[in-house]
Design an enzyme around this catalytic site. Structure first.
Site, short mmCIF file in Angstrom:
data_model
loop_
_atom_site.label_atom_id
_atom_site.label_comp_id
_atom_site.label_asym_id
_atom_site.label_seq_id
_atom_site.Cartn_x
_atom_site.Cartn_y
_atom_site.Cartn_z
N ASP A 100 -29.47 11.04 62.51
CA ASP A 100 -29.70 12.01 61.30
C ASP A 100 -31.03 12.40 61.12
OD1 ASP A 100 -31.56 9.96 60.27
OD2 ASP A 100 -30.14 9.08 58.67
N SER A 101 -31.52 13.50 60.22
CA SER A 101 -32.61 14.08 60.36
C SER A 101 -33.81 13.55 59.86
CB SER A 101 -32.56 15.55 59.83
OG SER A 101 -32.22 15.38 58.31
N GLY A 102 -33.71 12.64 58.89
CA GLY A 102 -34.54 11.88 58.18
C GLY A 102 -34.80 12.34 57.00
N GLY A 103 -34.05 13.52 56.66
CA GLY A 103 -34.06 14.15 55.19
C GLY A 103 -33.73 13.21 54.01
N PHE A 104 -32.57 12.72 54.08
CA PHE A 104 -31.94 12.12 52.97
C PHE A 104 -33.20 10.93 52.60
CE2 PHE A 104 -29.85 8.45 51.09
CZ PHE A 104 -29.14 9.40 50.01
N ASP A 162 -33.07 18.95 56.19
CA ASP A 162 -32.35 19.33 55.15
C ASP A 162 -33.02 18.60 53.85
OD1 ASP A 162 -31.09 17.16 55.83
OD2 ASP A 162 -29.30 17.89 54.12
N GLN A 189 -25.34 22.11 52.19
CA GLN A 189 -25.78 21.84 51.03
C GLN A 189 -25.15 22.70 49.85
OE1 GLN A 189 -26.93 19.05 50.23
NE2 GLN A 189 -27.63 18.21 52.17
N GLY A 204 -24.91 16.04 50.65
CA GLY A 204 -25.41 16.07 49.36
C GLY A 204 -24.11 15.91 48.29
N ASP A 237 -19.86 8.16 58.25
CA ASP A 237 -20.78 7.14 58.56
C ASP A 237 -20.92 6.40 57.08
OD1 ASP A 237 -23.78 7.35 57.90
OD2 ASP A 237 -22.78 9.11 57.91
N CYS A 243 -5.59 -8.02 60.22
CA CYS A 243 -6.61 -7.47 61.07
C CYS A 243 -6.63 -8.37 62.49
CB CYS A 243 -7.89 -7.95 60.22
SG CYS A 243 -9.34 -7.48 60.99
N CYS A 269 -9.23 -8.49 64.52
CA CYS A 269 -10.82 -8.63 64.82
C CYS A 269 -10.99 -10.21 65.34
CB CYS A 269 -11.77 -8.18 63.74
SG CYS A 269 -11.90 -9.33 62.33
N CYS A 271 -11.05 -12.71 62.49
CA CYS A 271 -9.76 -13.15 61.98
C CYS A 271 -8.90 -13.99 62.71
CB CYS A 271 -8.80 -11.76 61.45
SG CYS A 271 -9.62 -11.12 59.81
N HIS A 287 -15.95 -8.29 61.15
CA HIS A 287 -14.73 -8.05 60.52
C HIS A 287 -14.83 -6.66 59.81
CE1 HIS A 287 -11.18 -8.53 58.19
NE2 HIS A 287 -12.04 -8.15 56.92
#
Length: 377
Positions: free
Chosen positions: A98-102, A152, A195, A222, A272, A310, A312, A315, A341
């Site tokens: 990610d850009s670091g913006g958030f 952003d 945005q 956003g 994500d 499941c 995994c 499990c 899991h």
């Protein structure tokens, strides 16, 4: 993959009843089938997971890492010196940064926004730093991720229309600066971020302006920032179809099963969230029958698996009673087993969603999943 193109996006099939599509992202570190859920490796690690577990047990081919955190520690110069983020963390599959913006904008009173960029204080030691669109690109270039995000501003939920409009227009200007700076297009694909808050006309304008810049992919930013679910779904369903059909669409920061399924139905390809590992560290398990709190006394003598549906590692090998014991005694293994899991649960959910698209039964799959999980809608 064509020369000078880090990403080739191929739509395999479109769902007949919804906006969903089955697709493949051809990337430098292998193909990624979509719709896909990306585990989050904020600080060059998906918390408590080894790369081998991510590949062999979780079965993921794309993870997200965080520009802001890696810039502060250990520093993008050091990661470049190590040979890039893939080598640094021993991950030979794809990485989105990610850009670091958030993260910068979530610092609130610790940052100052100008047209040039953002001055902020480190949440670690209070030291002053400055990130511009160009600096964000430099950091991500040094990290060497397969997909980069344009810098952003994520306007807070409830912000005034004027604030949101000004922020959106600045985000578009920043996106152009990011694209102008980024030259390593043959190895790193740069996505723009739509945005516009919860104003549909601003969302439309943002999408149109960014499409003119011709990014290889687009994200919806956003939303999922504290708003009611109805507002989230309204903006999601409005925004996703505005984006090009021949490029991937990424919805940032969602990880509950219902939000993932609704995102796919709206036409989103990538999602994500930190949710599965954060829940795991707190003793909560995602299952096909709803969430479980492993600290509850009802699990003390329960020698069944977490989730009979499941596949995994956890499990297959451990009981609810044992996992509860691990948490009650504060053993690290408890969080690790639940992390495997929960991550596998969401990755497998998207595998099942892809199969439902192939079989033209996505809405039926949703209804069946919701009924079993306990969702009212």
């Amino acid at each position: 993959m064509e020369k000078n193109e880090a990403l080739k996006f191929e739509v395999i099939k479109k769902d007949k009843k919804t906006g969903a599509r089955l697709s493949v992202l051809h990337l430098p570190h292998g193909d990624v089938e979509a719709p896909v859920f990306m585990p989050v490796g904020t600080q060059a690690t998906v918390k408590s997971m080894t790369p081998e577990e991510l590949k062999n047990e979780v079965k993921t081919s794309l993870i997200l890492s965080n520009t802001y955190h890696l810039y502060l520690r250990p520093g993008h110069e050091l990661i470049k010196e190590a040979g890039g983020l893939h080598k640094f963390m021993n991950w030979d599959r794809n990485i989105l940064t990610d850009s670091g913006g958030f993260q910068v904008f979530s610092l609130s009173d610790m940052r100052k926004i100008t047209e040039e960029g953002v001055e902020f204080k480190s949440h670690i030691d209070g030291s002053k730093h400055f990130i511009s669109p160009e600096k964000s690109m430099e950091i991500q270039n040094f990290l060497g991720s397969d997909i980069m995000m344009a810098f952003d501003e994520c306007a807070p939920y409830g912000a005034s229309r004027k604030y949101v409009e000004d922020s959106m227009n600045m985000t578009t200007r920043w996106a152009k600066r990011c694209k102008d700076y980024h030259k390593n297009t043959e190895n790193q694909a740069l996505f723009g971020i739509v945005q516009g808050g919860f104003y549909k006309d601003l969302r439309k304008q943002s999408a149109e302006d960014l499409i003119k810049l011709d990014f290889p992919g687009y994200a919806i930013g956003g939303i999922s920032v504290g708003e009611p679910k109805e507002e989230f779904l309204d903006i999601l369903r409005y925004t996703a179809p505005l984006l090009p059909e021949d490029k991937p669409r990424y919805l940032m920061g969602v990880g509950t099963p219902d939000y993932l399924i609704e995102a796919v139905i709206a036409g989103v390809d990538m999602c994500d969230c930190v949710l599965p590992t954060r829940m795991a560290r707190n003793g909560s398990a995602l299952t096909h029958y709803g969430k479980l709190n492993m600290l509850n006394a009802c699990h003390e003598h329960d020698f069944t698996t977490l989730d009979k549906d499941c596949d995994c590692y956890t499990c297959k090998n451990y009981t609810r009673a044992y996992i509860r014991h691990l948490f009650k005694t504060q053993e690290i293994l408890g969080a690790r087993l639940l992390s495997i899991h929960n991550l596998r649960f969401l990755v497998k959910l998207m595998e099942d969603v892809r199969q439902a698209i192939r079989d033209d039964c996505l809405l039926e799959f949703r209804d069946s999943f919701y009924k079993k999980y306990g969702y009212e809608d």
